[in-house]
Motif scaffolding. Structure first.
Motif, PDB file in Angstrom:
ATOM      1  N   LEU A 226       0.821  -1.209   0.000  1.00 53.24           N
ATOM      2  CA  LEU A 226       0.000   0.000   0.000  1.00 53.24           C
ATOM      3  C   LEU A 226       0.857   1.262   0.000  1.00 53.24           C
ATOM      4  CD1 LEU A 226      -2.752  -1.009   2.609  1.00 53.24           C
ATOM      5  CD2 LEU A 226      -3.048  -0.764   0.143  1.00 53.24           C
ATOM      6  N   SER A 227       2.051   1.180   0.563  1.00 52.78           N
ATOM      7  CA  SER A 227       2.889   2.376   0.694  1.00 52.78           C
ATOM      8  C   SER A 227       3.322   2.949  -0.642  1.00 52.78           C
ATOM      9  CB  SER A 227       4.137   2.063   1.543  1.00 52.78           C
ATOM     10  OG  SER A 227       5.011   1.190   0.848  1.00 52.78           O
ATOM     11  N   PHE A 228       3.260   2.173  -1.710  1.00 54.08           N
ATOM     12  CA  PHE A 228       3.651   2.679  -3.011  1.00 54.08           C
ATOM     13  C   PHE A 228       2.631   3.650  -3.601  1.00 54.08           C
ATOM     14  CE2 PHE A 228       6.351  -1.066  -2.672  1.00 54.08           C
ATOM     15  CZ  PHE A 228       7.567  -0.540  -3.092  1.00 54.08           C
ATOM     16  N   ALA A 229       1.482   3.766  -2.930  1.00 55.79           N
ATOM     17  CA  ALA A 229       0.492   4.759  -3.353  1.00 55.79           C
ATOM     18  C   ALA A 229       0.797   6.136  -2.774  1.00 55.79           C
ATOM     19  CB  ALA A 229      -0.912   4.322  -2.922  1.00 55.79           C
ATOM     20  N   ASN A 230       1.753   6.220  -1.856  1.00 51.58           N
ATOM     21  CA  ASN A 230       2.095   7.503  -1.246  1.00 51.58           C
ATOM     22  C   ASN A 230       2.624   8.487  -2.284  1.00 51.58           C
ATOM     23  OD1 ASN A 230       1.401   6.442   1.211  1.00 51.58           O
ATOM     24  ND2 ASN A 230       3.488   6.122   1.915  1.00 51.58           N
ATOM     25  N   GLY A 231       2.043   9.690  -2.297  1.00 52.25           N
ATOM     26  CA  GLY A 231       2.540  10.742  -3.169  1.00 52.25           C
ATOM     27  C   GLY A 231       1.991  10.725  -4.580  1.00 52.25           C
TER      28      GLY A 231
END
Length: 334
Positions: A226-231
């Motif tokens: 999920l962290s790859f959706a940051n930014g």
């Protein structure tokens, strides 16, 4: 490499490394994406196991079962701040996979956003037994103390990173041949030993810790994805971390409901709640993002995260209590 200099499109706890600071094994990782991914997953799994085991140990030493997350969140924020502000040195000596394992795996599993929100949401939710004014006062107190201690932990870690002498990186450290394979082998051995012990324990004598150890890596890996959706949607609002914390908080609310209505083994419920939900949610990355973004954006991110998680937690519990006309029940796992 300090957090503030990282590209906005990258997760706070999954930053890119400088190829000039890595040699031998790290260059092999960069040349083979499959090996790099396997290496990262391996170290995150090991970090998740160690993080949830430490959190469980801290739980055992706490006299207040509703506040067991406080010191774990503080300690995790200290570690992630120290590593982030000594990132260049950490990458040179440990490599990207190990650093990600420490920040995403260990710190993420050690800290827990869902348990923090459960402590306050349980006071004002449908299963609460206190007067509303007293419950609201205590809930706000828990939120303020939780965020203050976590931010203090992050500042303490940053301070330690500045006062503890660092190794000179004028010339990158020379690693003996096979250093990377030795590190990966050690991590793999630890993971297999822990997983083997967990499987054996689950078959012969299940315990809360064994269930938590089994579920923790899945929470960490889901948060990592999920962290790859940051930014990618909003520059100063990390949607991936937000989604992980909201999903984990809502899932923990479901666990609380099951604890009141089901005869499911309490050790299994603990493993899902503290292992999966606790590792899916994170305070260390949450605080690191608050410190990274502009003040106004950080305030909005913090307020929205707390308010939405509280609403989700209460809504999940309320969905059961209101639909079944249930006002207050006994927690069979208490």
């Amino acid at each position: 490499m300090a957090t503030e200099t990282a590209p906005d499109t990258l997760p706070v706890d999954v930053e890119q490394s400088d190829p000039q600071n890595n040699d031998g094994e790290d260059r092999a990782d960069a040349d083979d994406p499959r090996w790099a991914t396997a290496s990262t997953v391996l170290f995150m799994t090991t970090g998740a196991v160690l993080g949830v085991m430490l959190r469980h140990a801290l739980d055992l030493g706490s006299t207040d079962s509703s506040q067991t997350y406080v010191f774990a969140n503080f300690l995790g924020c200290v570690v992630i701040a120290f590593v982030q502000h000594r990132e260049e040195e950490a990458l040179a000596y440990l490599g990207q996979s190990v650093v990600t394992g420490i920040k995403t795996g260990f710190c993420g599993a050690l800290t827990t956003f869902s348990s923090w929100q459960k402590a306050s949401g349980g006071l004002v939710g449908p299963l609460a037994s206190l007067r509303i004014d007293t419950a609201l006062y205590l809930a706000v107190q828990i939120q303020l103390i939780g965020i203050a201690i976590s931010i203090f932990g992050y500042d303490a870690g940053r301070y330690l990173s500045s006062v503890i002498p660092s190794a000179s990186l004028a010339s990158p450290p020379a690693r003996p041949h096979g250093h990377g394979f030795a590190a990966h082998g050690l991590s793999l051995a630890v993971t297999f030993c822990v997983v083997g012990a967990a499987v054996t324990g689950l078959v012969y004598r299940p315990t809360t810790l064994l269930y938590a150890v089994c579920f923790a890596p899945f929470g960490v890996l889901l948060r990592y994805c999920l962290s790859f959706a940051n930014g990618h949607v909003w520059k100063h609002f990390p949607l991936g971390t937000f989604a992980a914390n909201m999903l984990g908080s809502a899932s923990l609310g479901a666990v609380v409901v099951i604890e009141h209505v089901s005869t499911t083994r309490c050790a299994l419920l603990y493993g899902v709640g503290e292992g999966f939900c606790g590792s899916l949610t994170t305070v260390s990355t949450f605080v690191a993002e608050l410190k990274k973004y502009p003040k106004r954006a950080s305030l909005i991110y913090c307020a929205v995260s707390v308010l939405v998680s509280q609403l989700l937690f209460i809504a999940v519990i309320g969905g059961y209590t209101w639909s079944s006309h249930h006002s207050e029940g006994e927690d069979v796992c208490a």
